[in-house]
Design an enzyme around this catalytic site. Structure first.
Site, short mmCIF file in Angstrom:
data_model
loop_
_atom_site.label_atom_id
_atom_site.label_comp_id
_atom_site.label_asym_id
_atom_site.label_seq_id
_atom_site.Cartn_x
_atom_site.Cartn_y
_atom_site.Cartn_z
CG ASP A 35 -11.57 -2.82 5.55
OD1 ASP A 35 -12.36 -3.69 5.14
OD2 ASP A 35 -10.68 -2.31 4.83
CB ILE A 36 -6.14 -2.64 5.61
CG1 ILE A 36 -4.71 -2.15 5.75
CG2 ILE A 36 -6.50 -2.89 4.15
CD1 ILE A 36 -3.67 -3.21 5.38
CG ASN A 50 -19.42 -6.77 -0.38
OD1 ASN A 50 -20.55 -6.28 -0.27
ND2 ASN A 50 -18.32 -6.08 -0.14
CB VAL A 77 -10.84 -11.17 1.02
CG1 VAL A 77 -10.16 -12.24 1.86
CG2 VAL A 77 -9.90 -9.97 0.84
CG HIS A 92 -15.05 -10.30 4.57
ND1 HIS A 92 -14.65 -11.18 3.57
CD2 HIS A 92 -15.25 -9.11 3.95
CE1 HIS A 92 -14.59 -10.55 2.42
NE2 HIS A 92 -14.96 -9.28 2.62
CG HIS A 102 -17.50 -5.15 4.59
ND1 HIS A 102 -16.31 -4.50 4.34
CD2 HIS A 102 -17.58 -6.13 3.67
CE1 HIS A 102 -15.71 -5.05 3.30
NE2 HIS A 102 -16.46 -6.05 2.87
P1 AMP Z 1 -14.57 -7.49 0.10
O1 AMP Z 1 -14.21 -6.57 -1.03
O2 AMP Z 1 -16.00 -7.46 0.51
O3 AMP Z 1 -14.06 -8.90 -0.15
O4 AMP Z 1 -13.79 -6.92 1.35
C1 AMP Z 1 -12.45 -7.20 1.63
C2 AMP Z 1 -12.02 -6.18 2.63
O5 AMP Z 1 -10.82 -6.64 3.24
C3 AMP Z 1 -11.72 -4.81 2.04
O6 AMP Z 1 -12.55 -3.83 2.66
C4 AMP Z 1 -10.25 -4.61 2.34
O7 AMP Z 1 -9.92 -3.28 2.63
C5 AMP Z 1 -10.04 -5.53 3.52
N1 AMP Z 1 -8.69 -6.01 3.72
C6 AMP Z 1 -7.88 -6.59 2.80
N2 AMP Z 1 -6.70 -6.93 3.35
C7 AMP Z 1 -6.76 -6.55 4.66
C8 AMP Z 1 -5.86 -6.62 5.74
N3 AMP Z 1 -4.63 -7.16 5.62
N4 AMP Z 1 -6.26 -6.13 6.94
C9 AMP Z 1 -7.48 -5.60 7.08
N5 AMP Z 1 -8.39 -5.51 6.09
C10 AMP Z 1 -8.04 -5.97 4.89
#
Ligand code: AMP
Length: 123
Positions: A30-31, A87, A96, A100, A102
């Site tokens: 995760d970024i 989520n 997003v 996914h 986590h």
């Molecule tokens: P959610 O809020 O559950 O949809 O989680 C989305 C996750 O994607 C968050 O923890 C972000 O930090 C992560 N995220 C968004 N863009 C990227 C990226 N380019 N590379 C890695 N993680 C990302």
């Protein structure tokens, strides 16, 4: 389904720190990590939310958990433990819209997971 940033990661259109890949599943760090270890396990098939998972996807969802556990074992935190959470939609904190998992590890986590939890919120 609208293309998301995760499709771009799958297609290698944008970089990511990929830690696992097979034909159906991808995992990358995760970024914006929320724990010492925080990675995401995604299906290559775009599915927007948990609500969009079809019966035919059941095996694919299982493979996401198998990948998470396999990575946990490889990284050596499977015995200490970890949190694996998905989520869903705004109240779930989803940002997003490509499902996914986590996976968070490397510290003991509290429960409940939200900071404003009050007993009077409970039924
Ligand atoms: P959610 O809020 O559950 O949809 O989680 C989305 C996750 O994607 C968050 O923890 C972000 O930090 C992560 N995220 C968004 N863009 C990227 C990226 N380019 N590379 C890695 N993680 C990302």
């Amino acid at each position: 389904m609208a293309e998301t940033i995760f499709t771009k990661i799958i297609d290698r259109d944008i970089p990511a720190d990929i830690i696992y890949e097979d034909d159906e599943v991808l995992a990358f760090n995760d970024i914006n990590p929320q724990a010492p270890t925080h990675f995401l396990v995604i299906p290559k098939k775009p599915i927007a939310t948990i609500n969009d998972i079809a019966a035919e996807d059941a095996e694919l969802i299982g493979k996401m958990y198998l990948a998470a556990a396999s990575i946990a074992k490889e990284m050596g935190f499977e015995q200490n433990g970890y949190r694996a959470v998905m989520n869903c939609n705004p109240d779930g904190g989803q940002t997003v819209y490509h499902i996914h998992l986590h996976v968070l590890a490397g510290k003991a986590m509290g429960w409940p997971p939200y900071q404003d939890a009050l007993k009077q919120d409970l039924p």
